[in-house]
Design an enzyme around this catalytic site. Structure first.
Site, short mmCIF file in Angstrom:
data_model
loop_
_atom_site.label_atom_id
_atom_site.label_comp_id
_atom_site.label_asym_id
_atom_site.label_seq_id
_atom_site.Cartn_x
_atom_site.Cartn_y
_atom_site.Cartn_z
N SER A 87 1.45 36.18 -30.69
CA SER A 87 0.57 35.88 -32.03
C SER A 87 1.04 34.72 -32.55
O SER A 87 0.68 33.56 -32.09
CB SER A 87 0.54 37.12 -32.96
OG SER A 87 -0.19 37.28 -33.97
N ASP B 66 -9.80 41.48 -30.62
CA ASP B 66 -9.03 40.99 -31.13
C ASP B 66 -9.61 39.66 -32.04
O ASP B 66 -10.26 39.06 -31.24
CB ASP B 66 -7.84 40.40 -30.11
CG ASP B 66 -6.70 39.51 -30.73
OD1 ASP B 66 -6.72 39.32 -32.26
OD2 ASP B 66 -5.77 39.04 -30.20
N HIS C 64 -5.16 43.32 -30.44
CA HIS C 64 -4.00 42.47 -30.81
C HIS C 64 -2.71 43.26 -30.89
O HIS C 64 -2.77 44.37 -31.33
CB HIS C 64 -4.35 41.75 -32.04
CG HIS C 64 -3.42 40.86 -32.71
ND1 HIS C 64 -3.60 39.45 -31.93
CD2 HIS C 64 -2.31 40.74 -33.34
CE1 HIS C 64 -2.52 38.71 -32.40
NE2 HIS C 64 -1.79 39.71 -33.20
#
Length: 357
Positions: free
Chosen positions: A143, A297, A327
């Protein structure tokens, strides 16, 4: 967090950070790994050193946690589990970095911390101290950490002081651009769990400033000034996304914003914050990459577009797209948040590291 912020009790991110506090675990060694909290170049890290005798020099990974540059900690249970397993299964030294966080620290503080640690670790004397093979070092992150990993790798190839070349870069559902926050994946997954569009917009804006004006401009996708419109070529999803991801979406360049925001907060136009803005010439110099993207995501398209650009630049690439994942899926590998998809993706990630690092 929203209620506490509205009442003036605490900043929104401070409320979310309570999740981090609940998840923290002490640096606990076991029969396989010695774990310590220490510092490299005055930046706190959690260091994982295998205990079993090495068969020659060891592999090594420098890891950057996720959390939107505002949350997260190397000592969270999920990250400790990942680093411990990586260190044990690969007999590798793992350096997990605790960089400074927003809103107390804005860009480029986070980047500067992870770059400082990586550059320190890549010194021949430091690698030798920990018995690391200089030909088998990678950087990785998920991320926001994947964003930092991509930015660090790009900066390293331009740094004449760094002699050690990275073996690989691992980008797990990375955030890679802050120009167009209305990509198909941002639209299709706007309200899906873990990372809705509104939270990702808040993370991006908070990375640069706590001024709500930038958040509002980003939310309406009107934050890039007309004079920077040429940068959209690097994030043109009509060219970089496959047909099945474009679906019925029609491409149009975002409406331009005023010049004042970019002058006050130029970070969102900086390749160190948006690695997708790097030139093709810079991309051609990068090490082999492993990119994980998840269908459900908001950040899916960032990773897919970067994979397309790296492939076009001739960079050796493994792009693993998980059509049934969301995610943060790699965090779901231990009780009480344990899912089969998390184990499958983690195992695939580890298998790639064993073969390529």
């Amino acid at each position: 967090s929203k209620v506490a912020e509205l009442l003036g009790l605490m900043h929104y991110m401070e409320g979310l950070r309570l999740i981090t506090v609940v998840e923290l675990v002490a640096p606990t060694s076991d029969e396989n790994i010695t774990v310590t909290d220490t510092e490299f170049n005055n930046v706190p890290i959690r260091l994982y050193l295998p205990r079993r005798a090495p068969d020659g020099l060891r592999r090594a990974m420098v890891y950057f946690h996720g959390g939107g540059w505002c949350l997260g900690d190397a000592g969270m249970h999920g990250y400790d589990h990942m680093s411990r397993r990586t260190s044990n299964e690969l007999n590798a030294v793992v350096v997990s970095v605790n960089y400074r966080l927003a809103p107390l620290h804005h860009f480029p503080a986070q980047f500067e911390d992870v770059y400082s640690v990586t550059k320190f670790f890549l010194q021949s004397k430091v690698l030798s101290q920990y018995g690391v093979d200089p030909l088998r070092v990678c950087v990785a992150g998920d991320s926001a950490g994947g964003n930092l990993a991509a930015a660090v790798v790009q900066q390293l190839v331009e740094d004449p002081e760094v002699k050690t070349k990275l073996k690989a870069q691992i980008l797990l559902y990375p955030a890679l651009q802050a120009l167009d926050l209305n990509l198909p994946s941002y639209q299709d997954n706007a309200n899906k769990p873990i990372l809705p569009r509104s939270l990702m917009v808040r993370f991006w804006s908070e990375y640069f400033t706590s001024d709500p004006v930038l958040k509002e401009a980003m939310a309406s996708n009107r934050h890039v000034p007309a004079e920077s419109g040429h940068l959209f070529q690097f994030v043109n999803w009509s060219r970089l996304l496959p047909v099945e991801m474009r679906k019925a979406h029609a491409y149009g360049s975002p409406s331009p914003g005023g010049a004042e925001l970019a002058q006050r907060y130029p970070g969102f136009l900086d390749p160190r914050a948006s690695p997708l803005l790097a030139s093709d010439a810079r991309l051609r110099r990068l090490p082999p990459a492993y990119i994980l993207t998840c269908e459900h995501d908001v950040l899916r398209d960032d990773g897919v577009m970067y994979a397309a650009r790296l492939r076009a630049a001739g960079v050796p690439l493994t792009h693993h797209h998980a059509k049934d994942a969301f995610h943060g899926a790699l965090m779901f590998v231990s009780w009480p948040l344990e899912l089969a998809v998390g184990h499958r993706l983690f195992n695939a990630y580890m298998d790639w590291l064993k073969e390529n690092l």
